[in-house]
Design an enzyme around this catalytic site. Structure first.
Site, PDB file in Angstrom:
ATOM      1  N   GLU D  49      -3.717  -5.665  -7.432  1.00 46.71           N
ATOM      2  CA  GLU D  49      -4.521  -5.842  -8.536  1.00 46.71           C
ATOM      3  C   GLU D  49      -5.570  -4.812  -8.564  1.00 46.71           C
ATOM      4  OE1 GLU D  49      -4.551  -8.112  -5.809  1.00 46.71           O
ATOM      5  OE2 GLU D  49      -6.523  -8.743  -5.108  1.00 46.71           O
ATOM      6  N   ASN D  50      -5.598  -3.685  -7.466  1.00 49.14           N
ATOM      7  CA  ASN D  50      -6.359  -2.648  -7.642  1.00 49.14           C
ATOM      8  C   ASN D  50      -6.010  -1.734  -8.558  1.00 49.14           C
ATOM      9  OD1 ASN D  50      -4.341  -2.451  -5.543  1.00 49.14           O
ATOM     10  ND2 ASN D  50      -5.242  -0.443  -4.844  1.00 49.14           N
TER      11      ASN D  50
END
Lengths: 219, 219, 219, 219
Positions: D49-50
C-alpha cells in the site's frame, strides 16, 4: 490470463443498453480500432461518458453519427455538429459536464469515493438538482461518482500484464477511466513482454486492465 | 484596425499582465494569440488543460507529433522543462489555484463579474469544456475579447445568457480599454486613445466608473 | 527564478506555529537534510501532517523527539515510541487518520476540492464529529481537505524548473503534498538542467514546487 | 505445533484461498508469510500500500535497494511486470475494490463481522495505517490469526476494543479452523482434526454454526 483480444471481440462484449467510457481528447488518445468495430456492430442505446464527441468522421464522433447513443455525458460537443443536432432535435439526451468535474467524477467512481465537493459550476445551470454545501464559508456542489460497464481506453504501449505507458498528451481521461468500469479494454500501439516496461514508467497498473487490443499494423 | 489587428492589439495588452514565472492557461481563439507577445525577459509557462505544462509554438510543417496537441486539438510542441499529466491532475492543478492567470473569451460579462461564454440557448451549445473549472480555480481571470458583438454591448448590467461562472472575472481587456471588476462594478483603468471615454461608455451596457488613475492604454 | 536553497534556508522559513506536511513512508522518501536543519533550529509549536512518525532516530521522528510538534496528524505512530508516549501523557495532540483518507484529504486540499465522501471509517471512532451521508444506500463520511503552510517533500531528481522524478516507492505522500501547501520545498538527490528530464517521466510538475534542496554529496 | 509452525499452517491455508490473477494485500506479521505458500500454478500479484503492485521476495544480502521497501519498511523487490504509484493512487486502487483479497491480523472479530485491530485504549495505539481503507475496499477480507490470545477468545459475540471496520470480515482462518462470516454469525467450514469441534467452540466466545458441508482443514 492472456489479456489480448481483437477489436471485434471487444466490440462484441458491449451489449445494447450498456454504458461506456471512451478515452481521448479531440481524438488524441482514442481507441480507434475498437470504435470502428463498434461502429460496424448492431449495438445500440448505449450511454457514453467522454470528454468530447470528436468529429463526425473521427474518434467517438463516428459512433454519434451512427446513432449508437441514447445518452451522452461530455464537456464539449462543439467539434461535432451531429451531436448538437441530435441534442437540439431531442434524438439523444446530451448532458454537458464541466471537464474537471467529469474527470473527478470518473476518478471517484473508480477509486471508491461516494462523491466530492467542487466549487466548479456554483451559481450556474450545472448547479441544478445538486446539493450545495458550504465549507469554511465557500460554496461547493456535491458531485457524485460515475462508473460504467466498459472503459474503452488508449495507451501507447502495454505489457502482457496490461500495464500501460503513455507519451505526450495521450493520457487525458484514460487513466481515470481505467479504474471506473467493470470491464476495461485498452487499445495500444504495441504489446511488449512482461519485464520490458520500467515499473517507474507505468501510468496505469495492469490490475485495472482486463483486455488489451493491439493496433500494431504490419507496416 | 481590421479584425486581426484588433485581436493582436488586445492580445499584446494581455501579455503585459503576465509576470515572470506565471503558469498561464490560454483559451481557444483570441487568447491563444497572447503567447506570441510575451516579452523576452519574462518566462511564462503555458498550461494546456488536456494535459501538460510547457506548451510551445506550432511545430514546423512535417514535424508534427499527433500525440502532442493543445486543448483545441491542434499540433503543438512541449518546451524543455515541461511535464505531461492526465486530466484529473490537470484540473486538480487548475481548481487548486496553481494556474496564476487564465485568459478566456466571453459572450457577456456583467458588473457583478459574472461571465457567460459557453452557450446560446437554442442556437449554439458547444459546452463548457474546461472553462468553468478555469474560472473557479485560476488566481486571476482575464477576459480578452472585442468590446462589442455586431455593435451590441458585451459588458452588461446583467448577463442574459447562461452563466459559466459567478463573480469570477478580474479584468477585461478589449480594443477600447482595460476594465477592472470591483465591488462597484466596471472600473475603467485604461482607455485606447482612439476612442473617447464617452464612446467606450456608449458601447457598454453598464455604467463605467473611471479609475482615479485612468490612463492611456499602451501595448 | 532560481529555486535552489540550502537546508538551513529551508528550515529558517518555518516559523513557530506553522503547519508542515512531511513526505515519506517509514523514512522512504523523506527529506532528511531539511528535517535535520529543522531539528537544529529553535522552531516550535508546529502542526505536522505525515503518514507515520518514523523512528526515534530517523526521519520526521527526530523532530518528534525534539518536541517540535504541538499537533500531529498521522496514520501510524507505532514505530516511534516517543510519539505514543507524548500522546499518552498529553504532551502532544496526536490525531490518527486512516492512511487513504489522509492521502485523499491532502489531495483535496491541493486540488481545490471542498471535501469528499469515503466509506473508510464508517462506524468507527474515525466517524466521531463527522457528517455521515448516504449515497445510493451506502454510508460515507464527509472528510474535509487539508492544507499546510509548508510541504517538505523528497524526490529522486529535479530539474531547475522544479519538475520532480521518482524511483521505486519514494513517491508515497510526496506528490499529493506538493500541491497542498503555500510553500513547497523539495529535497532531491540531484538537480539536473532544464531539458534533462523527459516530460513523460515527470511526476510532480515544477509549477507546484517553490524551492529545491540538493542532497548531492561530494561523494 | 510451536508458534512458527502454527503461523505457517495458517498462512498455508490462507494461500489456498487465492485465485489466479488476484491482486492481494498482505498485512504485517503472520499475513506476510502467505506469500511463501502460493502454489506455482497460480499467478498472484501482491500490492504494497505504500505504492506498488508486484511485490517480490526479500533481496539477497547486499542487493537491497532502499527505495524499494514494503509497508513495514523492510527492503523488498519488485517483480517484472510490476508498477509503482503514489499513496493517493494506491488507496484509490484499494478503496475502489481493485484489490481482490486483503489478509490481516486482528485483536478481535465478532459475529457481526466487525473487526478490531488497531488499538488497545490506554495501552497500545499504533494507529490504523491503511487497515481501515483495506477493510472497506478489498473485495474479500480474510483475517489470519491464532484462534486465541493467551487463552482468551478473539472470536467474540461483540468486539470490546475500538473497531477498525464494521461488517467487513468475510473469512477467518486460524490454527483451529476456517470460519465464514454469515448473517447468522460464525459458520465453521473446516476444522483442524487436531481439535474437536467442542474444543474449537470452547475457544470461541460466540456460538459456532456448523456448515452442512463441514470438513477437515487441509493445507
Amino acid at each position: 490470463m492472456d489479456k489480448r483480444i481483437t477489436p471485434a471481440k471487444a466490440a462484441a462484449m458491449v451489449k445494447d443498453g450498456a454504458s461506456v467510457m471512451v478515452g481521448g481528447f479531440l481524438c488524441c488518445g482514442t481507441p480507434d480500432l475498437v470504435i470502428d468495430a463498434l461502429a460496424e456492430s448492431d449495438v445500440k442505446d448505449l450511454t457514453l461518458y467522454t470528454n468530447d464527441t470528436g468529429f463526425v468522421d473521427r474518434g467517438v464522433g463516428k459512433l454519434v453519427v451512427k446513432k449508437k447513443f441514447r445518452r451522452i455525458f461530455a464537456s464539449h460537443i462543439g467539434t461535432n455538429k451531429e451531436t448538437g443536432r441530435q441534442m437540439m432535435e431531442g434524438e439523444t439526451e446530451v448532458n454537458l459536464v464541466p471537464q474537471g468535474t467529469l474527470a473527478e467524477q470518473i476518478r471517484a467512481g473508480g477509486f471508491g469515493l461516494g462523491g466530492f465537493l467542487t466549487p466548479t459550476g456554483v451559481g450556474t445551470e450545472v448547479e441544478k438538482g445538486k446539493q450545495v454545501m458550504e465549507i469554511n464559508g465557500k460554496k461547493y456542489l456535491l458531485e457524485l461518482p460515475v462508473r460504467a460497464d466498459f472503459a474503452l481506453i488508449f495507451a501507447d504501449r502495454a505489457d502482457e500484464n496490461g500495464n500501460l505507458v503513455f507519451r505526450g498528451a495521450l493520457r487525458n481521461f484514460n487513466p481515470v477511466m481505467a479504474a471506473a468500469a467493470d470491464v476495461t479494454i485498452a487499445e495500444v500501439r504495441e504489446i511488449v513482454p512482461v519485464g520490458a516496461l520500467d515499473p517507474n514508467d507505468v501510468i496505469i497498473p495492469g490490475a485495472l486492465v482486463n483486455y488489451i487490443v493491439e493496433a500494431k499494423t504490419n507496416g | 484596425m481590421d479584425k486581426q489587428q484588433t485581436q493582436e492589439f488586445i492580445a499584446k495588452r494581455v501579455a503585459r499582465e503576465l509576470k515572470d514565472g506565471d503558469i498561464v492557461n490560454l483559451g481557444i481563439g483570441l487568447p491563444t494569440l497572447v503567447a506570441n507577445f510575451v516579452p523576452e525577459n519574462k518566462k511564462v509557462f503555458f498550461q494546456s488543460e488536456n494535459g501538460f505544462i510547457g506548451l510551445g509554438p506550432t511545430p514546423e510543417a512535417g514535424k508534427e507529433d499527433p500525440d502532442i496537441v493543445n486543448a483545441g486539438g491542434a499540433c503543438v510542441t512541449i518546451l524543455p522543462g515541461g511535464a505531461f499529466f492526465d486530466s484529473a491532475t490537470s484540473f486538480g492543478i487548475i481548481r487548486g489555484g496553481h494556474v496564476n492567470v487564465t485568459v478566456l473569451g466571453a459572450l457577456q460579462v456583467d458588473e457583478k463579474a459574472n461571465i457567460a461564454n459557453y452557450m446560446i440557448p437554442g442556437k449554439m451549445i458547444p459546452g463548457m469544456g474546461g472553462a468553468m473549472d478555469l474560472l473557479s480555480g485560476a488566481k486571476m481571470v482575464i477576459v480578452a475579447m472585442e468590446h462589442t458583438a455586431k455593435g451590441n454591448p458585451k459588458l452588461m448590467r446583467q448577463c442574459s445568457l447562461p452563466l459559466t461562472a459567478v463573480g469570477a472575472v478580474d479584468l477585461i481587456i478589449t480594443e477600447m480599454g482595460v476594465i477592472e471588476l470591483k465591488p462597484e462594478g466596471f472600473v475603467l483603468l485604461e482607455y485606447n486613445p482612439e476612442y473617447t471615454v464617452e464612446e467606450i461608455q456608449a458601447a457598454t451596457d453598464a455604467p463605467l466608473h473611471l479609475s482615479p488613475n485612468l490612463k492611456k492604454m499602451e501595448v
